[in-house]
Write a protein that holds these residues in place. Structure first.
Motif, PDB file in Angstrom:
ATOM      1  N   TYR A 127       4.680   1.258   3.919  1.00  0.00           N
ATOM      2  CA  TYR A 127       4.869   1.987   2.668  1.00  0.00           C
ATOM      3  C   TYR A 127       4.488   3.459   2.825  1.00  0.00           C
ATOM      4  O   TYR A 127       5.174   4.364   2.320  1.00  0.00           O
ATOM      5  CB  TYR A 127       4.038   1.335   1.573  1.00  0.00           C
ATOM      6  CG  TYR A 127       4.279   1.883   0.191  1.00  0.00           C
ATOM      7  CD1 TYR A 127       5.561   1.906  -0.359  1.00  0.00           C
ATOM      8  CD2 TYR A 127       3.230   2.371  -0.573  1.00  0.00           C
ATOM      9  CE1 TYR A 127       5.790   2.401  -1.630  1.00  0.00           C
ATOM     10  CE2 TYR A 127       3.448   2.866  -1.852  1.00  0.00           C
ATOM     11  CZ  TYR A 127       4.730   2.882  -2.370  1.00  0.00           C
ATOM     12  OH  TYR A 127       4.958   3.381  -3.634  1.00  0.00           O
ATOM     13  N   ALA A 128       3.407   3.707   3.559  1.00  0.00           N
ATOM     14  CA  ALA A 128       2.991   5.089   3.801  1.00  0.00           C
ATOM     15  C   ALA A 128       4.045   5.836   4.621  1.00  0.00           C
ATOM     16  O   ALA A 128       4.356   7.010   4.339  1.00  0.00           O
ATOM     17  CB  ALA A 128       1.647   5.109   4.523  1.00  0.00           C
ATOM     18  N   LYS A 129       4.605   5.160   5.619  1.00  0.00           N
ATOM     19  CA  LYS A 129       5.646   5.801   6.423  1.00  0.00           C
ATOM     20  C   LYS A 129       6.888   6.092   5.589  1.00  0.00           C
ATOM     21  O   LYS A 129       7.498   7.176   5.701  1.00  0.00           O
ATOM     22  CB  LYS A 129       6.013   4.905   7.605  1.00  0.00           C
ATOM     23  CG  LYS A 129       4.935   4.822   8.676  1.00  0.00           C
ATOM     24  CD  LYS A 129       5.370   3.904   9.810  1.00  0.00           C
ATOM     25  CE  LYS A 129       4.303   3.828  10.895  1.00  0.00           C
ATOM     26  NZ  LYS A 129       4.715   2.922  12.006  1.00  0.00           N
ATOM     27  N   ASN A 130       7.269   5.135   4.738  1.00  0.00           N
ATOM     28  CA  ASN A 130       8.445   5.353   3.888  1.00  0.00           C
ATOM     29  C   ASN A 130       8.211   6.492   2.887  1.00  0.00           C
ATOM     30  O   ASN A 130       9.108   7.327   2.644  1.00  0.00           O
ATOM     31  CB  ASN A 130       8.803   4.072   3.143  1.00  0.00           C
ATOM     32  CG  ASN A 130       9.315   2.991   4.077  1.00  0.00           C
ATOM     33  OD1 ASN A 130       9.905   3.296   5.124  1.00  0.00           O
ATOM     34  ND2 ASN A 130       9.098   1.733   3.711  1.00  0.00           N
ATOM     35  N   LEU A 131       7.007   6.517   2.305  1.00  0.00           N
ATOM     36  CA  LEU A 131       6.694   7.616   1.384  1.00  0.00           C
ATOM     37  C   LEU A 131       6.677   8.954   2.116  1.00  0.00           C
ATOM     38  O   LEU A 131       7.140   9.987   1.575  1.00  0.00           O
ATOM     39  CB  LEU A 131       5.338   7.374   0.718  1.00  0.00           C
ATOM     40  CG  LEU A 131       5.282   6.304  -0.369  1.00  0.00           C
ATOM     41  CD1 LEU A 131       3.848   6.144  -0.866  1.00  0.00           C
ATOM     42  CD2 LEU A 131       6.206   6.647  -1.531  1.00  0.00           C
ATOM     43  N   ASP A 132       6.161   8.937   3.329  1.00  0.00           N
ATOM     44  CA  ASP A 132       6.131  10.179   4.100  1.00  0.00           C
ATOM     45  C   ASP A 132       7.548  10.649   4.430  1.00  0.00           C
ATOM     46  O   ASP A 132       7.857  11.857   4.351  1.00  0.00           O
ATOM     47  CB  ASP A 132       5.330   9.955   5.378  1.00  0.00           C
ATOM     48  CG  ASP A 132       5.091  11.246   6.138  1.00  0.00           C
ATOM     49  OD1 ASP A 132       4.693  12.247   5.504  1.00  0.00           O
ATOM     50  OD2 ASP A 132       5.296  11.250   7.373  1.00  0.00           O
ATOM     51  N   VAL A 173       0.888   9.005   0.394  1.00  0.00           N
ATOM     52  CA  VAL A 173       1.037   8.774   1.836  1.00  0.00           C
ATOM     53  C   VAL A 173      -0.343   8.691   2.489  1.00  0.00           C
ATOM     54  O   VAL A 173      -0.629   7.771   3.279  1.00  0.00           O
ATOM     55  CB  VAL A 173       1.891   9.893   2.474  1.00  0.00           C
ATOM     56  CG1 VAL A 173       1.834   9.792   4.003  1.00  0.00           C
ATOM     57  CG2 VAL A 173       3.328   9.802   2.001  1.00  0.00           C
ATOM     58  N   LYS A 174      -1.205   9.629   2.159  1.00  0.00           N
ATOM     59  CA  LYS A 174      -2.562   9.617   2.721  1.00  0.00           C
ATOM     60  C   LYS A 174      -3.339   8.374   2.257  1.00  0.00           C
ATOM     61  O   LYS A 174      -4.037   7.733   3.039  1.00  0.00           O
ATOM     62  CB  LYS A 174      -3.304  10.883   2.305  1.00  0.00           C
ATOM     63  CG  LYS A 174      -2.716  12.158   2.886  1.00  0.00           C
ATOM     64  CD  LYS A 174      -3.510  13.372   2.416  1.00  0.00           C
ATOM     65  CE  LYS A 174      -2.930  14.659   2.988  1.00  0.00           C
ATOM     66  NZ  LYS A 174      -3.683  15.862   2.533  1.00  0.00           N
ATOM     67  N   TYR A 175      -3.188   8.076   0.957  1.00  0.00           N
ATOM     68  CA  TYR A 175      -3.925   6.934   0.400  1.00  0.00           C
ATOM     69  C   TYR A 175      -3.518   5.626   1.078  1.00  0.00           C
ATOM     70  O   TYR A 175      -4.380   4.830   1.483  1.00  0.00           O
ATOM     71  CB  TYR A 175      -3.674   6.862  -1.107  1.00  0.00           C
ATOM     72  CG  TYR A 175      -4.194   5.599  -1.745  1.00  0.00           C
ATOM     73  CD1 TYR A 175      -5.550   5.429  -2.000  1.00  0.00           C
ATOM     74  CD2 TYR A 175      -3.313   4.564  -2.088  1.00  0.00           C
ATOM     75  CE1 TYR A 175      -6.022   4.268  -2.581  1.00  0.00           C
ATOM     76  CE2 TYR A 175      -3.786   3.401  -2.667  1.00  0.00           C
ATOM     77  CZ  TYR A 175      -5.142   3.252  -2.909  1.00  0.00           C
ATOM     78  OH  TYR A 175      -5.605   2.100  -3.481  1.00  0.00           O
TER      79      TYR A 175
END
Length: 200
Positions: A124-129, A169-171
């Protein structure tokens, strides 16, 4: 001159004297032999069961018999108590073993959850990034056409969404590290402690 009666008495006395001497000698000789003969050996002591001489002896044996019966009864009761305690301990150990197995299964399920959660958070973080990068790239490409956006109040909403995406993304990256490393290792330690406690 002696009379015939006196002569007869003298004759009897002379005849009886040798008999008296011989009997005395016999008695002395017999006593001497008895002194020389050793006494007979003592008879060996033999154990004999003496029966009670009166009914009172039977009555005296009754308290002893009651004591042994009571002691035997106590031993039987004690043996039964030990068996009951052993049975209870066995059942408790079975329950404890089942409880430990259930707890370990739940811990394994929790570990699996956090492992998958870490993967999901990282994806999810990669997709948001990627989404944030695409929005930023598009905004830089169309910067000349979007110079007037700053004059509109809705621009503040767009900018807040973009910045919030970067924050998320950081979270979610941090959340992925927490779930995949800290939480997984922590529950692994709990599982090891649980096994160690059961082994003791």
């Amino acid at each position: 001159m002696s009379t015939p009666s006196e002569s007869n008495n003298n004759t009897i006395n002379t005849k009886s004297q040798p008999n008296t001497v011989s009997s005395t000698s016999l008695v002395l000789y017999t006593s001497y032999l008895q002194c020389l003969t050793p006494p007979p050996p003592p008879l060996p002591l033999t154990s004999s069961i003496s029966l009670p001489s009166s009914p009172a002896s039977f009555n005296e044996d009754k308290p002893i018999e009651k004591y042994y019966k009571k002691e035997k009864q106590i031993l039987v009761e004690f043996d039964q108590i030990v068996k009951d305690i052993r049975f209870q301990l066995t059942e408790q150990l079975k329950c404890l073993e089942q409880r430990i197995d259930t707890q370990l299964s739940i811990l394994a399920e929790i570990q699996e959850y956090f492992k998958r959660r870490a993967d999901v958070e990282l994806d999810y973080a990669k997709n948001l990034d990627n989404l944030h990068k695409q929005i930023g790239q598009k905004h830089r490409t169309q910067k000349a056409r979007r110079e007037s956006w700053i004059l509109h109040s809705i621009y503040k909403l767009w900018d807040t969404i973009v910045q919030d995406t970067r924050t998320h993304v950081k979270y979610h990256t941090i959340m992925s590290d927490v779930c995949g490393k800290y939480m997984y290792d922590k529950f692994n330690e709990i599982a090891e402690d649980t096994r160690r406690m059961f082994a003791k």
